[in-house]
Every structure is written in structure tokens, then in C-alpha cells.
Design a protein around this motif. Structure first.
Motif, PDB file in Angstrom:
ATOM      1  N   VAL A  74       0.631  -1.177  -0.020  1.00 31.92           N
ATOM      2  CA  VAL A  74      -0.043   0.045   0.060  1.00 31.92           C
ATOM      3  C   VAL A  74       1.029   1.268   0.116  1.00 31.92           C
ATOM      4  O   VAL A  74       0.734   2.146   0.594  1.00 31.92           O
ATOM      5  N   TRP A 189      -6.272 -15.108   7.870  1.00 27.21           N
ATOM      6  CA  TRP A 189      -5.550 -13.728   7.891  1.00 27.21           C
ATOM      7  C   TRP A 189      -5.031 -13.393   6.778  1.00 27.21           C
ATOM      8  O   TRP A 189      -5.077 -12.003   6.562  1.00 27.21           O
ATOM      9  N   ASP A 192      -7.741 -11.737   4.529  1.00 22.87           N
ATOM     10  CA  ASP A 192      -8.382 -10.403   5.143  1.00 22.87           C
ATOM     11  C   ASP A 192      -7.396  -9.174   4.869  1.00 22.87           C
ATOM     12  O   ASP A 192      -7.622  -8.169   4.416  1.00 22.87           O
ATOM     13  N   GLN A 193      -5.794  -9.629   4.758  1.00 23.83           N
ATOM     14  CA  GLN A 193      -5.077  -8.469   4.499  1.00 23.83           C
ATOM     15  C   GLN A 193      -5.185  -8.330   3.189  1.00 23.83           C
ATOM     16  O   GLN A 193      -4.878  -7.081   2.745  1.00 23.83           O
ATOM     17  N   LEU A 195      -7.572  -8.431   1.064  1.00 27.89           N
ATOM     18  CA  LEU A 195      -9.089  -7.770   0.884  1.00 27.89           C
ATOM     19  C   LEU A 195      -8.706  -6.131   1.058  1.00 27.89           C
ATOM     20  O   LEU A 195      -9.360  -5.347   0.673  1.00 27.89           O
ATOM     21  N   ASP A 196      -7.836  -5.806   2.308  1.00 32.56           N
ATOM     22  CA  ASP A 196      -7.620  -4.525   2.603  1.00 32.56           C
ATOM     23  C   ASP A 196      -7.055  -3.724   1.640  1.00 32.56           C
ATOM     24  O   ASP A 196      -6.941  -2.566   1.270  1.00 32.56           O
ATOM     25  N   VAL A 197      -5.839  -4.623   0.942  1.00 31.13           N
ATOM     26  CA  VAL A 197      -5.037  -4.179   0.019  1.00 31.13           C
ATOM     27  C   VAL A 197      -5.892  -3.708  -1.208  1.00 31.13           C
ATOM     28  O   VAL A 197      -5.800  -2.585  -1.892  1.00 31.13           O
ATOM     29  N   ARG A 199      -9.177  -2.874  -1.317  1.00 32.83           N
ATOM     30  CA  ARG A 199      -9.699  -1.597  -0.874  1.00 32.83           C
ATOM     31  C   ARG A 199      -8.923  -0.192  -0.820  1.00 32.83           C
ATOM     32  O   ARG A 199      -9.390   0.766  -1.426  1.00 32.83           O
ATOM     33  N   PHE A 200      -7.609  -0.621  -0.681  1.00 33.81           N
ATOM     34  CA  PHE A 200      -6.703   0.682  -0.410  1.00 33.81           C
ATOM     35  C   PHE A 200      -6.658   1.291  -2.147  1.00 33.81           C
ATOM     36  O   PHE A 200      -6.708   2.618  -2.244  1.00 33.81           O
ATOM     37  N   GLU A 203      -9.994   2.588  -3.397  1.00 26.70           N
ATOM     38  CA  GLU A 203     -10.350   3.844  -2.942  1.00 26.70           C
ATOM     39  C   GLU A 203      -9.478   4.998  -3.703  1.00 26.70           C
ATOM     40  O   GLU A 203      -9.947   6.057  -3.649  1.00 26.70           O
ATOM     41  N   TRP A 252     -13.180 -11.946  -4.089  1.00 25.33           N
ATOM     42  CA  TRP A 252     -12.589 -10.602  -4.349  1.00 25.33           C
ATOM     43  C   TRP A 252     -13.629  -9.792  -5.479  1.00 25.33           C
ATOM     44  O   TRP A 252     -13.519  -8.680  -5.521  1.00 25.33           O
TER      45      TRP A 252
END
Length: 544
Positions: A74, A189, A192-193, A195-197, A199-200, A203, A252
Motif C-alpha cells: 500500500v 488472516w 483479510d490482508q 482484501l484490505d489491499v 480496498r486501498f 479507494e 474478490w
């Protein structure tokens, strides 16, 4: 606003241009391409006529594998710029009507990533170790790797760590370089990491993701031995293409759709046959998958007709569109690859160098490359271009061993040259230092790049650059990407013919010129000879 927001399904017929950031354009004069360099050259890509750009990794990385060893998912590697530079580049691309796709590397990280460093510092059996595939070794003292798997880059796929007290520890899996430990995707885990990437970057306005090694995330939990002696890139193995990997991409896809219908996923999935590859693009999974069977097809009318038919049939069966591609950052450029004799001993994924068993004919290679591109860009579906192919750039062969950087070359001790030859920085201006790339060149550029520099080709109607511009303009004008293909009889097994969107396409694989049917010539990859189509050439005609 992203241009994709007003056109869901844009990816079905787009032309997407791959940018390899290290080698595209150097904006700060340090000899390495960067994001400001890309931003400065975007008008040239808009003028070329592409719909989107795809960037190979630009994340923080030790660059052991040219950025595919990611140390932070990120952020931006300082040699390439900053997040602000990325935002400026994305905004400029969108302002020119081009979408932006970024690479994501979920199979492995860099060994320098904080997640892996924490795993090394944690004890066996800890949650931190469970992020990656750590295992005890075999043998009385654990001195043997957990299994016999080998790295794609050569050598064993396991490396043993040393514990804090100096004693030998567990082994970790790396299907690529030892600096690229594989994640354990059986661990929630990890899901989930990433999915956050996603999203970053969503956005930040990206229009999609190209997923590196999309077929490799899930490994057989038993980690069985596997004899890869006779395996090729498409062989089903305990670590490539397991069915449970599809569950990742379904999740995803749901995330992307929460941002609207226009964000896409494209799989780099080396699986075969095409019917199996189409599993990656079912309606609830990815939008695209690279068509490597087309890329690796022989220069043969029978082979190409077969792969085109199978591609269209396989992807249509799941409601998707085929992708077509001839070059990328991992294979010998097709302006060289198509210049080999049929009995060549060169393995195209191994690269080229001074001691290669064969060398391509550059004139024949470029002639066939132009013909192949003209054929490809007439096909319905989405097409990918690799930076520099619009200039007719060849594979660079004579890179000194001391300057090669591909881990394939290093890990095989020079037995395989690897991919440096297709990654040499681009020539923009013939008479400037480093051919206008910037203040240096991280790989040496050959003299022929001066002849092929973009400024030399601009405005020359016979140049490969002008030919690409004409191809893309006519493709868009006639909506060939959204058309339907119909084969036509040509009277010769050595001449492939089809129609799409009111255009008749003929490709001559024979050694002799062939007469053309009635119809005005729209474009030809080589000058006609007394009104006939020469050998190794493709023509587009107005359909009668």
C-alpha cells in the motif's frame, strides 16, 4: 472521474497497454523509469489509441525480482516516486480517457516485508509463522527440504532459516526466488490482508487489478512430492491451479462489484486447456484471463485457427470475452520470437543471450510480428500490448552477464538468460543520450534502438508505430473488438481468412504472394506486390 464509470463492460473489447515502470520513462534522471516519467508520456499512449494502461509493480521492494518481491502493498517504491505521484498519474490517465490497472502479487511477498520479518522472529507454531508456508524438514535432523519441489527460477523451492540461537530452523516455501516466500492461503488472516489491499487501491481510483500467479495461491495441504521433470507451464501440479483457488476470486469479485460494475480482475493463470482456463472468468470470478495458448502458438495457420476457435468457444461458454496477447515482460518479444526457424531449440521462456542455441532473423521476425499483430487486433475481444512492441523492438541479446538482473539468470548460474532482454528501457528520441529514456539506463540499450526510437517513427507512414496507430484507429472505428468472427474460404490451407465487423482479414502463411479478393484495402502489414499479399503478411479489406 474514471472513464470506466460510464461504460460497464468496457474490458470486453478494450486495448490495454502494459507499462513496465522501470523501463518506460525516467522522469528524474537516475536511469530508472518512474511514475512522473509515465505521466509525462501518457499523451503518446493516448495518441496511440489505447483504452487503458496496466502497470507492473511499483510498490516498495528490494527489487530482487524487479518489483514482484513486494515489501509493502500500500505504498510506492521511492525509486518510482510517491503516492502523490501515483495519484497524479492516475488523474492524468483518466483525463486522457484511459483507465488504470495495477498489478497485485498475492502468491508471495518479499522476505523484507514486515509480515515475513515478524514470522521469522516468532516461534514455531505461532500465528505469525502461519502467514507463510513454514514446515519442518525431513530426515533425522530436519536437514532435508519438506518435499522435492523446485523453484520456477531454478534450484530448490525451500530455504532453511537459522534460529536466533544459531541453530538450524524450519524451512519456508518459495516457488520463485528465495527472497519471495509464499503465503499460506489456508490462513484466513492472509485473505483479510489482501482484501484490505484491494480496498486501498480501489479507494485511490484504480480501475482494476492484474493478478500475478493467479493459479498458484493454493497448495495441496499434504505438500506431496512431485516430479516436474517433464512438466510444462500448463501441467496440473500440487501447487498450480487447484480448484479451491477459485474461492479467493469469488470473494474478490464481490468486493470489486461493491465499487460498481466497471472495476476488473485479470488473471495471469498458466493453465490449460482453454476450457479449463475459462473457469477463471466465470460470471462470479474474474473478468479476464491472459490467453497464453495464443501467445505461445506456433506461426502456423492450423495452430492459430485452432487456438482462436477454442478461445472464442471457451470464453463465450461462460459469458466472457477472450483476451489476446503476443508479448509481455516475461517472454521473448514477438518481433524476435517469430523470427526463429521451426526447428529452433530456443525455449522462449528462457530468454536469449550470446550462447543461445539459435538466433532469430530480425527482418523475418518483424515482418511476422506486424502480421501477427494485425491478425490479433482484428479478433473480437480484448487485446493487450506490451510497451515498445508498437516500435517493433526486438529482444536484446547482447547484455553483458555482469549487468543481467533477472533472478532466473542468477539462480541457474547463466544456464537460462531470463527476461532482461524484453525489459530494456525504451527509446524515445534517437539523438538524445540513452535515446531519450532519461539520465541513464539500468540495462544497456542496443544501437538498433536509435533507428527504432519513437521520434524517428512519428510521421513515417511506413513505420511500425504508424502501423499500430492505424490498426488501433480502424479497430475502434469499426468496433472489431465487439464483433463476431466468421471464417471464410481462401482457396489455400496456407492463407487464413475471416470477417469481423464488415472487415475481411487475410493472413498469408505461405512462401508466395497470393491474389486478393475484391474489396478496398484498409491496411496491410507489408506493402502489396503487384496487388498481391506477400508472404508473412496480413491485410484488412472492406468486406464485399
Amino acid at each position: 472521474m474514471s472513464p470506466a464509470q460510464s461504460s460497464p463492460g468496457w474490458w470486453r473489447k478494450a486495448v490495454i497497454y502494459q507499462i513496465y515502470p522501470r523501463s518506460f520513462a525516467d522522469g528524474n534522471g537516475d536511469g530508472i523509469g518512474d511514475l512522473p516519467g509515465i505521466t509525462a508520456k501518457l499523451p503518446e499512449l493516448a495518441a496511440l489509441g489505447v483504452d487503458a494502461i496496466w502497470l507492473s509493480p511499483f510498490y516498495p521492494s528490494p527489487q530482487k525480482d524487479a518489483g514482484y518481491d513486494v515489501a509493502d502493498y500500500v505504498d510506492v517504491e521511492p525509486m518510482f516516486g510517491t503516492l502523490a505521484d501515483f495519484d497524479a498519474m492516475r488523474e492524468a490517465a483518466h483525463g486522457l480517457g484511459m483507465r488504470v490497472i495495477v498489478d497485485i502479487v498475492p502468491n508471495h511477498s518479499s522476505s523484507a516485508h514486515r509480515w515475513f520479518q515478524e514470522a521469522l522472529a516468532a516461534p514455531e507454531g505461532s500465528p505469525e509463522r502461519a502467514r507463510y508456508l513454514f514446515r519442518d524438514g525431513r530426515g533425522p535432523n530436519g536437514d532435508l527440504p519438506p518435499n522435492n519441489w523446485n523453484s520456477v527460477f531454478g534450484g530448490p523451492a525451500w530455504t532453511r532459516i537459522t534460529n536466533a540461537d544459531g541453530t538450524p530452523g524450519q524451512w519456508y516455501l518459495h516457488l520463485f526466488d528465495s527472497s519471495q516466500p509464499d503465503f499460506d492461503w489456508s490462513n484466513r488472516w492472509v485473505h483479510d490482508q489482501f482484501l484490505d489491499v484491494l480496498r486501498f487501491w480501489l479507494e485511490r481510483g484504480v480501475d482494476g487489478f492484474r493478478v500475478d500467479v493467479a493459479h498458484g495461491l493454493i497448495k495441496d495441504p499434504d505438500l506431496p512430492d512431485f516430479d516436474a521433470t517433464n512438466a510444462d507451464a500448463f501441467t496440473v501440479t500440487p501447487y498450480w491451479g487447484l480448484e479451491t483457488v477459485h474461492e479467493v476470486y469469488r470473494e474478490w469479485r464481490k468486493l470489486l462489484e461493491s465499487y460498481g460494475p466497471d472495476r476488473i480482475l485479470c488473471a495471469e493463470a498458466w493453465v490449460a486447456p482453454l476450457k479449463r482456463l475459462s473457469d477463471w472468468v466465470r460470471p462470479d470470478e474474474m473478468h479476464q484471463a491472459f490467453n497464453f495458448e495464443f501467445l505461445t502458438s506456433a506461426w502456423s495457420p492450423v495452430a492459430l485457427k485452432q487456438v482462436i476457435d477454442e478461445s472464442i468457444e471457451a470464453f463465450q461458454a461462460v459469458g466472457s470475452a477472450s483476451t489476446w496477447v503476443l508479448s509481455n515482460h516475461d517472454v521473448i518479444r514477438h518481433a524476435s520470437r517469430l523470427g526463429f526457424a521451426p526447428d529452433s531449440k530456443v525455449v522462449h521462456s528462457d530468454g536469449l543471450g550470446p550462447n543461445s542455441p539459435d538466433f532469430p532473423d530480425p527482418v523475418l521476425g518483424l515482418k511476422r510480428a506486424r502480421a501477427a499483430t494485425a491478425l490479433m487486433l482484428a479478433l473480437p475481444g480484448c487485446a493487450y500490448l506490451y510497451q515498445g512492441e508498437e516500435l517493433g523492438l526486438p529482444e536484446v541479446i547482447d547484455i553483458p552477464d555482469a549487468l543481467r538482473q533477472d533472478p532466473t539468470f542468477i539462480r541457474t548460474k547463466g544456464e537460462r538468460y531470463g527476461r532482461d532482454g524484453c525489459r530494456v528501457p525504451l527509446p524515445w528520441a534517437a539523438d538524445k543520450p540513452f535515446y531519450g529514456f532519461g539520465g541513464g539506463s539500468w540495462l544497456p540499450q542496443p544501437a538498433v534502438f536509435g533507428e527504432l526510437a519513437r521520434d524517428r517513427q512519428e510521421g513515417d507512414p511506413a513505420s511500425t508505430l504508424s502501423f499500430y496507430k492505424t490498426l488501433l484507429a480502424e479497430r475502434a472505428k469499426r468496433d472489431l473488438g465487439g464483433g463476431t468472427l466468421y471464417w471464410v474460404e481462401t482457396g489455400s490451407e496456407e492463407v487464413v481468412g475471416f470477417t469481423v465487423g464488415g472487415v475481411q482479414v487475410l493472413c498469408n502463411f505461405s512462401a508466395e504472394p497470393v491474389a486478393l479478393p475484391a474489396g478496398a484495402v484498409i491496411l496491410s502489414s507489408a506493402p502489396l506486390l503487384d496487388g498481391k499479399l506477400p508472404a508473412d503478411a496480413t491485410v484488412w479489406l472492406e468486406q464485399q
